[in-house]
Design a protein around this motif. Structure first.
Motif, PDB file in Angstrom:
ATOM      1  N   TYR A   1      36.336  35.555  41.277  1.00 31.88           N
ATOM      2  CA  TYR A   1      35.226  36.496  41.420  1.00 31.88           C
ATOM      3  C   TYR A   1      35.748  37.880  41.036  1.00 31.88           C
ATOM      4  CZ  TYR A   1      32.787  32.990  44.290  1.00 31.88           C
ATOM      5  OH  TYR A   1      32.167  31.862  44.742  1.00 31.88           O
ATOM      6  N   PRO A   2      34.878  38.858  40.840  1.00 31.43           N
ATOM      7  CA  PRO A   2      35.352  40.200  40.484  1.00 31.43           C
ATOM      8  C   PRO A   2      36.221  40.864  41.568  1.00 31.43           C
ATOM      9  CG  PRO A   2      33.055  39.955  39.877  1.00 31.43           C
ATOM     10  CD  PRO A   2      33.424  38.741  40.685  1.00 31.43           C
TER      11      PRO A   2
ATOM     12  N   THR B   1      38.696  29.550  41.380  1.00 28.29           N
ATOM     13  CA  THR B   1      37.492  30.345  41.149  1.00 28.29           C
ATOM     14  C   THR B   1      37.871  31.814  41.227  1.00 28.29           C
ATOM     15  OG1 THR B   1      36.090  28.629  42.091  1.00 28.29           O
ATOM     16  CG2 THR B   1      35.159  30.847  41.956  1.00 28.29           C
TER      17      THR B   1
ATOM     18  N   ASP C   1      28.621  39.347  47.585  1.00 24.36           N
ATOM     19  CA  ASP C   1      28.010  40.392  46.758  1.00 24.36           C
ATOM     20  C   ASP C   1      29.005  41.502  46.426  1.00 24.36           C
ATOM     21  OD1 ASP C   1      25.681  38.963  46.837  1.00 24.36           O
ATOM     22  OD2 ASP C   1      24.606  40.349  48.137  1.00 24.36           O
TER      23      ASP C   1
ATOM     24  N   SER D   1      30.552  41.322  36.670  1.00 19.81           N
ATOM     25  CA  SER D   1      29.354  40.680  37.231  1.00 19.81           C
ATOM     26  C   SER D   1      29.371  39.165  37.034  1.00 19.81           C
ATOM     27  CB  SER D   1      28.099  41.281  36.591  1.00 19.81           C
ATOM     28  OG  SER D   1      28.103  41.023  35.198  1.00 19.81           O
ATOM     29  N   SER D   2      30.557  38.603  36.849  1.00 18.06           N
ATOM     30  CA  SER D   2      30.668  37.170  36.567  1.00 18.06           C
ATOM     31  C   SER D   2      31.643  36.501  37.526  1.00 18.06           C
ATOM     32  CB  SER D   2      31.181  36.943  35.139  1.00 18.06           C
ATOM     33  OG  SER D   2      30.342  37.529  34.189  1.00 18.06           O
ATOM     34  N   ALA D   3      31.513  35.193  37.594  1.00 14.18           N
ATOM     35  CA  ALA D   3      32.509  34.371  38.277  1.00 14.18           C
ATOM     36  C   ALA D   3      33.030  33.366  37.254  1.00 14.18           C
ATOM     37  CB  ALA D   3      31.898  33.656  39.471  1.00 14.18           C
ATOM     38  N   LEU D   4      34.297  33.073  37.320  1.00 13.32           N
ATOM     39  CA  LEU D   4      34.911  32.101  36.424  1.00 13.32           C
ATOM     40  C   LEU D   4      35.371  30.914  37.251  1.00 13.32           C
ATOM     41  CD1 LEU D   4      37.098  34.559  34.331  1.00 13.32           C
ATOM     42  CD2 LEU D   4      34.881  33.600  33.706  1.00 13.32           C
TER      43      LEU D   4
ATOM     44  N   VAL E   1      30.838  42.752  31.815  1.00 16.58           N
ATOM     45  CA  VAL E   1      30.555  41.317  31.945  1.00 16.58           C
ATOM     46  C   VAL E   1      31.449  40.692  33.011  1.00 16.58           C
ATOM     47  CG1 VAL E   1      30.621  39.089  30.742  1.00 16.58           C
ATOM     48  CG2 VAL E   1      29.694  41.101  29.584  1.00 16.58           C
ATOM     49  N   GLU E   2      32.728  40.998  32.963  1.00 19.83           N
ATOM     50  CA  GLU E   2      33.668  40.464  33.956  1.00 19.83           C
ATOM     51  C   GLU E   2      33.325  40.937  35.366  1.00 19.83           C
ATOM     52  OE1 GLU E   2      37.625  40.297  31.085  1.00 19.83           O
ATOM     53  OE2 GLU E   2      37.148  42.135  32.189  1.00 19.83           O
TER      54      GLU E   2
END
Length: 133
Positions: free
Chosen positions: A37-38, A35, A5, A21-24, A18-19
């Motif tokens: 995460y922020p 992967t 979190d 609160s996102s995962a790529l 957006v970035e």
């Protein structure tokens, strides 16, 4: 709430909403995953072994510079990072089951002289990689 979190760590600097609160998720060839995460990045490399259905895995977790919250002690930060890593390992263990099942299936088919198609729904990364080489 969980160990990944956003309130547990400071985020990478200069993320837009957006970035933040996102995962790529990036898949490089069939055996390398990245992967983002922020607040962290992890890499996963999987390698077949000489034993069908057994996969070796190398996972690295990299925290953002400054990910530690200002008020966290060394011990608190370390515990948060360990919980995040345990969470990531648990998720990846589920993926390894799928990889090892594919390896078993390919080995069994070869042993029985069966030459068939990959299942597009499940095996497309392997098929795509083979077509690239």
């Amino acid at each position: 709430g969980g160990p990944g979190d956003l309130h547990n760590f400071n985020l990478f600097p200069d993320l837009n909403p957006v970035e933040a609160s996102s995962a790529l998720f990036f898949q490089l060839f069939p055996n390398i995953s990245v992967t983002i995460y922020p607040h962290s990045v992890y890499t996963l490399m999987t390698f077949p072994t000489s034993t069908p259905g057994v996969t070796k895995e190398t996972l690295s977790l990299l925290m953002a510079p400054g990910a530690r919250l200002k008020d966290d002690t060394d011990e608190q930060y370390k515990e948060k990072c360990e919980k995040l890593l345990a969470f990531v390992v648990n998720i990846n263990d589920e993926d390894v089951v799928a990889i090892e099942n594919l390896q078993e299936g390919l080995h069994n088919a070869r042993e029985q002289g069966i030459h068939g198609e990959f299942l597009p729904k499940y095996d497309w990364p392997v098929h795509r990689f083979q077509n690239m080489i």
